[in-house]
Write a protein that holds these residues in place. Structure first.
Motif, mmCIF file in Angstrom:
data_model
loop_
_atom_site.group_PDB
_atom_site.id
_atom_site.type_symbol
_atom_site.label_atom_id
_atom_site.label_comp_id
_atom_site.label_asym_id
_atom_site.label_seq_id
_atom_site.Cartn_x
_atom_site.Cartn_y
_atom_site.Cartn_z
ATOM 1 N N ASP A 80 16.011 1.488 -11.977
ATOM 2 C CA ASP A 80 14.750 1.769 -11.283
ATOM 3 C C ASP A 80 14.470 0.623 -10.303
ATOM 4 O OD1 ASP A 80 12.275 2.394 -10.408
ATOM 5 O OD2 ASP A 80 11.381 2.723 -12.389
ATOM 6 N N TYR A 81 15.126 0.694 -9.150
ATOM 7 C CA TYR A 81 14.960 -0.369 -8.159
ATOM 8 C C TYR A 81 13.539 -0.395 -7.600
ATOM 9 C CZ TYR A 81 20.024 -0.972 -8.150
ATOM 10 O OH TYR A 81 21.321 -1.218 -8.515
ATOM 11 N N VAL B 56 14.910 -4.211 -16.487
ATOM 12 C CA VAL B 56 13.715 -3.416 -16.161
ATOM 13 C C VAL B 56 13.013 -2.980 -17.445
ATOM 14 C CG1 VAL B 56 12.884 -1.269 -15.097
ATOM 15 C CG2 VAL B 56 14.620 -2.649 -13.928
ATOM 16 N N GLU C 205 19.330 -2.335 -15.847
ATOM 17 C CA GLU C 205 18.550 -1.354 -16.626
ATOM 18 C C GLU C 205 17.839 -2.076 -17.770
ATOM 19 O OE1 GLU C 205 21.634 -0.723 -15.533
ATOM 20 O OE2 GLU C 205 22.152 1.394 -15.689
ATOM 21 N N ARG D 266 9.216 -3.904 -18.596
ATOM 22 C CA ARG D 266 8.242 -2.822 -18.849
ATOM 23 C C ARG D 266 7.572 -2.990 -20.202
ATOM 24 N NH1 ARG D 266 11.188 1.763 -15.885
ATOM 25 N NH2 ARG D 266 9.671 2.173 -14.232
ATOM 26 N N SER E 125 21.335 4.445 -11.793
ATOM 27 C CA SER E 125 20.495 4.517 -12.991
ATOM 28 C C SER E 125 19.402 3.442 -13.049
ATOM 29 C CB SER E 125 21.398 4.377 -14.216
ATOM 30 O OG SER E 125 22.221 3.253 -14.044
ATOM 31 N N TYR F 148 10.844 -0.102 -9.194
ATOM 32 C CA TYR F 148 10.050 -0.977 -10.070
ATOM 33 C C TYR F 148 10.257 -2.441 -9.657
ATOM 34 C CZ TYR F 148 8.340 -3.246 -14.298
ATOM 35 O OH TYR F 148 7.649 -4.050 -15.168
#
Ligand SMILES: C[S@@+](CC[C@H](N)C(=O)[O-])C[C@H]1O[C@@H](n2cnc3c(N)ncnc32)[C@H](O)[C@@H]1O
Length: 276
Positions: free
Chosen positions: A8-9, A52, A49, A56, A6, A11
Motif C-alpha cells: 500500500d504505497y 505498513v 507489506e 497501521r 501488493s 499509505y
C-alpha cells in the motif's frame, strides 16, 4: 524499476506527506523499495507489506520520521548552479556589506542544506573574496529535515568524488584537510557554520533574528502549492527588509505580491516587498 503491487504505497506516500510535506509521485513508488531497506533491516522486517502493517497497528512517530527522512532527495554540490554565488561576489554582497558597515554582522541561511555544501560554499566565498569580513560577526545557518545529512554537514567531511563536483582545486587545498580519500572542512569554515535539523514546514521556524541572505534552493519543488505559500510567508518574515532570497533555478515564490524578482547575472533573486 517496478514497485511491488501488493504494497500500500498510498499509505506510505500520505505518511511522508504529513511529516515532511514532500509530494511523492506514484510513478516513483519503487523508491520506497530501494530506500527503506535499512529501516526494514533495523526493524527485523522482511518486506514493505510488513512495515505498513506494523505502522497501521501501532503509531510509532520515530519510525515514521525515519521513513520520511529516508525518502528525501539530498542531491547537492559545492557552488551548485554557480551564478547566485558569482552574483553575490560581484554585486550583491559588496552592497550588503556597505549597508551593514555599522553593525558589522551578516546572517545567512541555507534552508535545505542537505550535506552542507551550500553553507560551506557561502563560507568559502566570504573567506576568499571578502577578507574585511574576518573581523565581522558572520553566521551561516544550515538546516535540513533529514538528521543523517545534518550530521554529515556538521562533520564537514566529503569524499574525493564530492569534492570534485564544483570545487575549484585551490579551494580544496586552502579550505580542507585530507585523510585518504576524504576531505574535511578546516575549522575556520566550520566555525562560521551551524547545522541543525529543522522541518521547514513544522509549526514554527525557531529563528528570531532576521537573515540577510536566504538560500532556499531545490526544495520547494517537492512541496505542493498549498505548502509553498505559508512557507514563503514565513521566509518573508525572517528576511531583513533589504535581504535577498535565492530559490532553485526552476522555482518561483508562491505569492508574487510580496516578492520583487530581479534578473541579474543570469539568475533570479527575490527581495521582500514591504507593506505600504
Ligand atoms: C535536493 S536537496 C537541495 C540541497 C541544496 N539546497 C542544493 O540546492 O544543493 C533538498 C533537501 O531538502 C530537504 N528537505 C525536504 N523536505 C524538507 C522539509 N520539509 N524541511 C526541511 N528540509 C527538507 C531534503 O532533506 C534535502 O536534503
Amino acid at each position: 524499476m517496478q514497485a511491488a503491487a501488493s504494497v500500500d504505497y498510498g499509505y506510505l506516500r500520505d505518511m511522508v506527506f504529513s511529516l515532511s510535506q514532500n509530494v511523492l509521485d506514484p510513478s516513483r513508488d519503487y523508491l520506497f523499495d530501494t530506500r527503506l531497506t535499512k529501516i526494514l533491516r533495523n526493524q527485523s522486517l522482511s518486506s514493505l507489506e510488513e512495515l505498513v502493517q506494523l505502522l497501521r497497528i501501532r503509531k510509532n512517530p520515530a519510525l515514521e520520521r525515519a521513513i520520511a527522512e529516508a525518502m528525501t532527495i539530498n542531491e547537492t554540490s559545492f557552488f551548485r548552479d554557480g551564478r547566485p554565488f558569482e552574483l553575490l561576489r560581484t554585486d550583491l554582497l559588496p552592497k550588503l556589506i556597505e549597508a551593514r558597515r555599522n553593525t558589522r554582522a551578516l546572517r545567512f541561511w541555507s534552508g535545505a542544506c542537505s550535506t552542507g555544501q551550500e553553507a560551506y560554499s557561502i563560507a568559502m566565498l566570504i573567506r576568499e573574496h571578502f577578507p574585511l569580513l574576518a573581523s565581522w560577526n558572520i553566521r551561516i545557518e544550515g538546516t535540513d529535515i533529514c538528521g543523517e545529512v545534518v550530521e554529515r554537514a556538521q562533520a564537514g567531511t566529503y569524499h574525493r568524488i564530492e569534492m570534485n563536483r564544483g570545487l575549484p582545486a585551490r579551494f580544496v587545498v586552502r579550505y580542507f584537510d585530507h585523510q585518504g580519500e576524504d576531505w574535511t572542512a578546516k575549522p575556520e569554515l566550520r566555525q562560521m557554520c551551524n547545522f541543525r535539523q529543522i522541518n521547514l514546514c513544522g509549526p514554527s521556524l525557531p529563528f528570531h533574528e532576521k537573515f540577510d541572505v536566504i538560500f532556499l534552493r531545490n526544495v520547494m519543488l517537492y512541496f505542493s502549492q498549498e505548502t509553498r505559500r505559508p512557507l514563503l510567508a514565513n521566509i518573508h518574515r525572517l528576511l531583513a527588509p533589504d535581504g535577498l532570497l535565492f530559490l532553485g533555478s526552476s522555482e518561483q515564490p508562491a505569492d508574487p505580491s510580496i516578492w520583487t524578482p530581479t534578473l541579474a547575472g543570469g539568475t533570479c533573486h527575490f527581495k521582500p516587498k514591504q507593506p505600504n
